[in-house]
Each structure stands twice: as structure tokens, then as C-alpha cells.
Scaffold this motif. Sequence first.
Motif, PDB file in Angstrom:
ATOM      1  N   UNK A 123      42.376  49.328  58.051  1.00 20.13           N
ATOM      2  CA  UNK A 123      42.896  48.916  56.745  1.00 20.13           C
ATOM      3  C   UNK A 123      41.809  48.484  55.754  1.00 20.13           C
ATOM      4  N   UNK A 124      42.231  48.311  54.484  1.00 22.11           N
ATOM      5  CA  UNK A 124      41.400  47.701  53.438  1.00 22.11           C
ATOM      6  C   UNK A 124      41.535  46.187  53.563  1.00 22.11           C
ATOM      7  N   UNK A 125      40.418  45.470  53.675  1.00 27.22           N
ATOM      8  CA  UNK A 125      40.520  44.018  53.886  1.00 27.22           C
ATOM      9  C   UNK A 125      39.621  43.241  52.928  1.00 27.22           C
ATOM     10  N   UNK A 126      39.443  43.762  51.723  1.00 34.70           N
ATOM     11  CA  UNK A 126      38.700  43.003  50.703  1.00 34.70           C
ATOM     12  C   UNK A 126      39.623  41.985  50.053  1.00 34.70           C
ATOM     13  N   UNK A 127      39.259  40.689  50.044  1.00 36.15           N
ATOM     14  CA  UNK A 127      40.091  39.704  49.343  1.00 36.15           C
ATOM     15  C   UNK A 127      40.165  40.023  47.850  1.00 36.15           C
ATOM     16  N   UNK A 128      41.302  39.739  47.255  1.00 34.05           N
ATOM     17  CA  UNK A 128      41.495  39.994  45.822  1.00 34.05           C
ATOM     18  C   UNK A 128      40.858  38.847  45.036  1.00 34.05           C
ATOM     19  N   UNK A 129      39.737  39.119  44.421  1.00 29.37           N
ATOM     20  CA  UNK A 129      39.011  38.110  43.649  1.00 29.37           C
ATOM     21  C   UNK A 129      39.530  38.026  42.227  1.00 29.37           C
ATOM     22  N   UNK A 130      39.965  39.157  41.673  1.00 36.21           N
ATOM     23  CA  UNK A 130      40.363  39.218  40.273  1.00 36.21           C
ATOM     24  C   UNK A 130      41.697  39.941  40.160  1.00 36.21           C
ATOM     25  N   UNK A 131      42.642  39.403  39.364  1.00 36.44           N
ATOM     26  CA  UNK A 131      43.986  40.000  39.283  1.00 36.44           C
ATOM     27  C   UNK A 131      44.019  41.366  38.622  1.00 36.44           C
ATOM     28  N   UNK A 132      42.908  41.783  38.013  1.00 34.34           N
ATOM     29  CA  UNK A 132      42.872  43.090  37.351  1.00 34.34           C
ATOM     30  C   UNK A 132      42.529  44.236  38.294  1.00 34.34           C
ATOM     31  N   UNK A 133      42.097  43.923  39.509  1.00 30.06           N
ATOM     32  CA  UNK A 133      41.594  44.956  40.408  1.00 30.06           C
ATOM     33  C   UNK A 133      42.666  46.013  40.680  1.00 30.06           C
ATOM     34  N   UNK A 134      42.291  47.272  40.550  1.00 22.97           N
ATOM     35  CA  UNK A 134      43.248  48.361  40.680  1.00 22.97           C
ATOM     36  C   UNK A 134      43.737  48.628  42.087  1.00 22.97           C
ATOM     37  N   UNK A 135      43.019  48.122  43.104  1.00 24.31           N
ATOM     38  CA  UNK A 135      43.360  48.441  44.491  1.00 24.31           C
ATOM     39  C   UNK A 135      44.128  47.322  45.177  1.00 24.31           C
ATOM     40  N   UNK A 500      63.881  43.020  38.334  1.00 25.34           N
ATOM     41  CA  UNK A 500      63.140  43.397  39.535  1.00 25.34           C
ATOM     42  C   UNK A 500      61.774  43.918  39.104  1.00 25.34           C
ATOM     43  N   UNK A 501      60.708  43.301  39.613  1.00 21.00           N
ATOM     44  CA  UNK A 501      59.343  43.711  39.277  1.00 21.00           C
ATOM     45  C   UNK A 501      58.757  44.469  40.459  1.00 21.00           C
ATOM     46  N   UNK A 502      58.450  45.740  40.243  1.00 27.59           N
ATOM     47  CA  UNK A 502      57.805  46.572  41.256  1.00 27.59           C
ATOM     48  C   UNK A 502      56.352  46.743  40.825  1.00 27.59           C
ATOM     49  N   UNK A 503      55.449  46.029  41.473  1.00 31.86           N
ATOM     50  CA  UNK A 503      54.037  46.062  41.103  1.00 31.86           C
ATOM     51  C   UNK A 503      53.203  45.664  42.306  1.00 31.86           C
ATOM     52  N   UNK A 504      51.887  45.835  42.179  1.00 36.44           N
ATOM     53  CA  UNK A 504      50.976  45.343  43.216  1.00 36.44           C
ATOM     54  C   UNK A 504      50.435  43.982  42.782  1.00 36.44           C
ATOM     55  N   UNK A 505      49.643  43.975  41.692  1.00 37.31           N
ATOM     56  CA  UNK A 505      49.140  42.723  41.145  1.00 37.31           C
ATOM     57  C   UNK A 505      50.219  41.981  40.372  1.00 37.31           C
ATOM     58  N   UNK A 506      49.911  40.741  40.033  1.00 34.51           N
ATOM     59  CA  UNK A 506      50.852  39.942  39.263  1.00 34.51           C
ATOM     60  C   UNK A 506      50.954  40.416  37.825  1.00 34.51           C
ATOM     61  N   UNK A 555      60.047  36.049  51.401  1.00 30.07           N
ATOM     62  CA  UNK A 555      58.660  36.401  51.136  1.00 30.07           C
ATOM     63  C   UNK A 555      57.957  35.398  50.234  1.00 30.07           C
ATOM     64  N   UNK A 556      56.654  35.400  50.308  1.00 31.18           N
ATOM     65  CA  UNK A 556      55.814  34.528  49.468  1.00 31.18           C
ATOM     66  C   UNK A 556      54.716  35.349  48.802  1.00 31.18           C
ATOM     67  N   UNK A 557      54.348  34.949  47.599  1.00 28.25           N
ATOM     68  CA  UNK A 557      53.304  35.680  46.875  1.00 28.25           C
ATOM     69  C   UNK A 557      51.953  35.534  47.581  1.00 28.25           C
ATOM     70  N   UNK A 558      51.292  36.643  47.912  1.00 27.74           N
ATOM     71  CA  UNK A 558      49.982  36.556  48.562  1.00 27.74           C
ATOM     72  C   UNK A 558      48.823  36.434  47.587  1.00 27.74           C
ATOM     73  N   UNK A 559      49.142  36.291  46.299  1.00 24.19           N
ATOM     74  CA  UNK A 559      48.084  36.032  45.314  1.00 24.19           C
ATOM     75  C   UNK A 559      48.671  35.308  44.104  1.00 24.19           C
ATOM     76  N   UNK A 560      47.803  34.654  43.362  1.00 28.45           N
ATOM     77  CA  UNK A 560      48.198  33.914  42.164  1.00 28.45           C
ATOM     78  C   UNK A 560      48.598  34.890  41.064  1.00 28.45           C
ATOM     79  N   UNK A 561      49.691  34.582  40.376  1.00 28.41           N
ATOM     80  CA  UNK A 561      50.079  35.347  39.182  1.00 28.41           C
ATOM     81  C   UNK A 561      49.578  34.598  37.961  1.00 28.41           C
ATOM     82  N   UNK A 562      48.619  35.208  37.252  1.00 30.39           N
ATOM     83  CA  UNK A 562      47.987  34.564  36.110  1.00 30.39           C
ATOM     84  C   UNK A 562      48.677  34.946  34.804  1.00 30.39           C
ATOM     85  N   UNK A 563      48.514  34.086  33.817  1.00 26.10           N
ATOM     86  CA  UNK A 563      48.905  34.439  32.456  1.00 26.10           C
ATOM     87  C   UNK A 563      47.907  35.459  31.914  1.00 26.10           C
TER      88      UNK A 563
END
Length: 757
Positions: A123-135, A500-506, A555-563
Motif C-alpha cells: 500500500x501507499x503509506x505516506x502520512x497526509x501532511x497537507x490537505x491539498x495533496x492529490x493522492x 452526502x460528500x463523496x471525496x478523499x480530502x476534506x 466512522x471517524x475522520x482520518x484527517x483534519x478538515x480545514x477551512x
Amino acid sequence: MGLDMADFAYCDTTLSYEVRAKDLVDRMTLSEKAHQMGDKATGVIRIGLPRYHWWSEALHGVSYVGHGTYFNELVPGATSFPTVIHTTAAFNQSLWKTIGKAVSTEARAMYNLGNAGLTYWSPVINPVRDPRWGRITETPGEDPFVVGTFASNFVRGLQDLEGQEHTNDTGSRPLKVSACCKHYAAYDIDNWKGVSRFTFDAKVTEQDMVETFLRPFEMCVKDGDVSSVMCSYNRVNGIPTCADPILLKEIIREQWKFNGYIVSDCDSILEMVERHKWLNDTAEDAVAHSLKAGLDLDCGDYYPVYLEKSVRLGKVREAEIDTSLKYLYVVLMRLGFFDGIPSLMSLGKKDICSEEHIELAAQAAREGVVLLKNIESNLPWKIDQYKNIAIIGPLANATRDMIGNYEGTPCRYVSPLKGLSAFAQVKYQQGCEGVKCPTDKLIFPATQAAKRADATILVMGTNLKIENEGLDREELLLPGYQNELITQVAVASKGPVILVIMSAGGVDISQFLRSDPKLDYINKKIKGILWVGHPGQEGGRAIADVIFGKYNPGGRLPLTWHRNDYVDKLPMDSMPLRPVESLHYPGRTYKFYNGSMVYPFGYGLSYTKFNYKLTTSKEVPITIKLDRLQHCRNLNYTKKSFEKSCPAVLVDDITCDSEISVEVEVQNLGDRDGSEVVMVYSKPPEGIVGTHFKQVVGFERVFVAAKKSEKVKFILDACKSLRIVDNKGYTLLPSGLHKIVLGTSSETIEVNVSYAR
């Protein structure tokens, strides 16, 4: 081919894998060796070695990406599970491992049928540092411990043969398929405002490297016993990761005792020469540097084309090639590539897209749904509560958009429209011309549908045209006119609206949450909000089951949803996780960010109410006696009053036998059965400069029947759970009052660490 394989020692199963691999490699010429060092290994017919395509993918199901796997009339599809970010939101370790087992069963069955290889670069196991990351859709979120825990469980599911999970010699352990943890390391930017992953130099402190970027890979190697690691395109502090001997040889092989092979991301060596222009290397220089650094396999053509010449020019020794080839062939031998594995030979077509796997995909989709808003407990809806329902949105009839990237051909699709149609009479309106929603011309018919319906469900969000490999986002808003569609439908709707929000990032949906007199009417009409990630082939079933109460979301959000204004506060290519005060950059991830947000990491509601009650001691003293060879380490404090006589000790210098027992009784106070994710955080002592606010040290998903309770127990290693990494890269156990916190509850355990001579 007229060969007697009994003449070849590498075919003698009484010998060890290492001896057999050496015999195989010693039989090859230099040219033959070089041609086995790319992902499309040619084989050597004269010694009976077949060709092999190393590149296959199985991120959330067997994929058609790569050269090793394909679908046809014999195998038309494979089970497509939710993408990783969605599955992570379940916070269910047994689910992660079970999905890995199902995927490897299908992969092995496809191998038996001639449709697949045995080595999967997932698998891909890079932590999400920035909410803009496309992956983000490919990743397990922003917390390195959670990412590493997902990695080790999923890898175990892919690789482990039942009954042979643990052996004294892990390097000889048979493998069901081979997994690969990627992309090593500090890789989390693809293409943002002209900054490309192919040329990016990640300027990373040793503190962030140890604490965040390397930790999931260490867990993947040590706990998951992964058999492959992939290095990334980027440089780290000036050096391409695929040519860095410290990252590859010193850390992975020597420190972590890695058993397996290291592969490049595809064409990384080429990128090193043509785009990084690192050291102005020629192709022969670049392959020599990479091989000597510890890169065993090139996903690309540079090794096959240039290695032989590089050896003949004296830039690298042939023995270095021998070493890498032996790593490669030992893995293939562990996979049964030469000998077969009898217990797996019966796997075939019946094991692909089985009813069991399809149901597992549906369950994974349900468990990852996160309930974000539920005004007046409007959800769940009762069947027949609303006679006709409007289903609106660019993703309301999603099929391919549900399965993300690195996908295979799924067994089938259950779109949201199809799933919801099983519960009610529905009227469908697209509302937008695709997910980018470039105009408002389809909004009016959508409002008319909402006006006539008894209730409305909006399915909005993103897809691979918005966030994807090679495509980072520049803003965190819903695309195009999606917000306008939501607003106008909410105003026009006769009944309640569920978003219903279907997305990867916040995404920043704060305008549908805050109490603003201008928006209050709209926000009250939007009774519920669900995040459904990219939920896989059975996504529509999961959405419908949650809305109509067949399943209680947990379920719980695995990353912060930023403004959205977060993107204006710091550039994506700024690597530090801690705030950069001189530039007014805020921190990153829940561990260091203290600004306003849409939803925090770990957020998620339920249709019932849970209460926590600690059943173990709320005060735990830990006194560690030091000898004359164990030394205190200084820490920087915000105030002199916080200072300790012995601030901290190096974790490696301590015999870490101190454990913290945490047992919590989870009470379901409501009338519905449900699952609760118990999140355990540690907080360091007050006043230490530059440390995290809190960090996840354990989690467990527990099912609790209505009006019942269940006990969950965690045994925490004090050194692992209370440790910090200082600005020199040392891992320390600080003295002072640490706190163990259970989710957002008020239940806390105080752990007082002290040192004595």
C-alpha cells in the motif's frame, strides 16, 4: 526447452533460499544479470529462468495498473473495495487485515489462472501532511501511528500464509503475495502551482523525519514484515531518495533488519538524470549511485540498459548486482514462483468476486461512512417515511467515481441512485454538468425536483479530475457551482435535505454549518451530512443502508478538515509540521495545528450516544532508576517553572518494561446498536517547546448493543506511547506529568514519569 532442471541447484528444494538464489545468479553473464534488474525481467532461457513482470498493484483490490495483471473473458473483474482513506475511517484493524486477505486470495487465484503476478506494489503509506495533496484517496490519513497500523495490518493480510505468520527466520517465511510499502520517504506533493514531485527537494528536519515521515515505514517493516519498499521520486535534503544510502541501506536494511527488495518508483532513475540533474550524472553514473545506495530493482529501463556499461566503466562492481538479484530471487522463492505453494493451488475463478468478498466490500463501505451532522436526529429515515425522494448531484449516479485510482475492473457497481432506489421512489437530477460543475444551467430542474419531493438527498464532492496522482488541489472548496446547487436546492426543498460528500480530502462546507442569520434557514433545512470517501463498488448500498437506518454509522475522520483560508496561510511545499512563527505559517495535522477548522481529526457522530467509564487507575506513577551509564537529556521549556532536574532520557538507553493499563467501559446509552471507535491519545508534560499537542497511541472499534456496555483494554508501552522526538532527532521519554486521554471524553489517566539515581 530440453533442459533437465535437476541439474540446477537453484531448483533443489532441500537447499536454503539464499543458497539457491546464489546458484541462480552465479549462472548468469553480466548482460543477463542486467536484464533481470528492470520490472520487465526478460528471464534467461538457457538456464530455465522464465521472464517475470514485477509491477502489479492491489491498493484496494487487484488492479489493472502495471504490467503483471490483466482482465479478460476468463477474469472479467475483481472485488473493488473502498479506497484506503475511506477504509481507514472505519478504524477497524481486523477489517484492514481481512480486506488484505481477500485481495491476496483474488490475486493468487488470478496468478493461478495466468492473469496476474505475485508482487504487488501496495500500500501507499505516506502520512497526509497537507490537505491539498492529490493522492489522499490512496493513503491512511494524517497520523503516522494510524498510517503505520493500517500498513502493518493490510500487509499482513496480503502476505501471511495461515499458520506461518511468524517464524524464527522471517527471511524464509513463505508469502501468499508480496506487498510493498511506498513511497519512501517525505513524499506528499505531486503537482502544485508548478512544483512537481519529479523535481521537488523536500527540506525536512531530522525531527520531522523520525517522528512523522519514517515512522509508518518502520512499522511496516518491523510489524508488517513487508517484503518490498519503494523509494520515491523526490529528493530529501538534496539527495534523491532512490540514491540515498542512509535511507536505503543504513535505515531500512541495517537498522530495521528489512527482508526483501527495494524498488524505485517508475522511471525514478531517469528523472534523477533528466529532471533533477543530480550531480550532473550520466545514465551510467546514476545507475551506479542507485545500486550502491541499495536500490535493487528499477521500475524502468535504466538498469537493464545502462548497468552493464556502468560495470565495464568501473563505476560499480558486478558483485553489487549479485547482491540485489539475490534479494529479488529470495522473494520470488518465498512466493513459490519456482516451486509452487500447494495450499494455494486450488484458488481459482470461484474465489474472485465471491459473494463473501462482495459482502466484505459492502461492510467496509458502511464502516467507513462518517456522520458529520444530524440536526434533531433527523437521520436515520424510516422506510416509507417519505413517499418520494429527489436524488440530486453530479455524484448521485456515480459508478467509476466511487472506486478511485489504482483500480481494477470491479465485479459490479451499486451507485448511490441504485442503492437508494431499493428503499424509496426516487427522482434523479444531475444538477451539474459533471463534478467540476462549470455552469449553473442544470440547477433549476434540480430545484424543481426538490420542490416536489418529500425529501432530498444531495450527493456532491470530488473525483479524480479534482484530486489525483499528479494533481494537487489549490483550494478546499467544492468545485464550481456545487455550493450554489446545494444552497438553491435547500431553499427550494419541500422536506429535509441530506448532504452526502463523496471525496478523499476534506472540503470546506462550513457555510452549511455555522449559525449565520443569512444562512440559518438553509442550514436548518440541511438536516444531515455524511462523508462517504470513495466507497468502492458497493458504495451505493452503504449510503442507503446508513440513511435508512439499516446500519448505524461509526466512522471517524482520518484527517483534519480545514477551512479554505488554510491554503492562503502557507505554501504546500513548506515541509515543517510545526508552526513556522517567523513566516506566520500554522502547524500541520491535528498534532500541531491550533487554528480554526471545519471538523477535527477523529470526528464522527452516531445514531446513538456512548459514554466512557475508566475501570483502571487514573493515576500511574512510573519511576525509572538510572545507572551511571544512563544520562539525562536537556529539553527546552517555555517557562523556568516547568523545568525538571532530569528532563528526559534517551529511549534507547532505557529498559522499557513500564506498561500503562487502560481499561474503559463503553456504555451505549441509546436505543440503537452501534459501533464506537475508542481513540487513545497521549499528551506530553506541559511547557516542553515544540512538542505535539497530543498523539494517537491506540484505538479500537467496539460494537455495543443498545443499553449495554463493553469493556476495551489497552496495554500501552510507556516508552512508545509517551515518547517525543526533540529538535536534534533524538527519541526521548520526558519526565513529568503525561496524560492519557480517551477521545473527546473527560476521562483522563495521569502518568507521572520520574527518574532517580
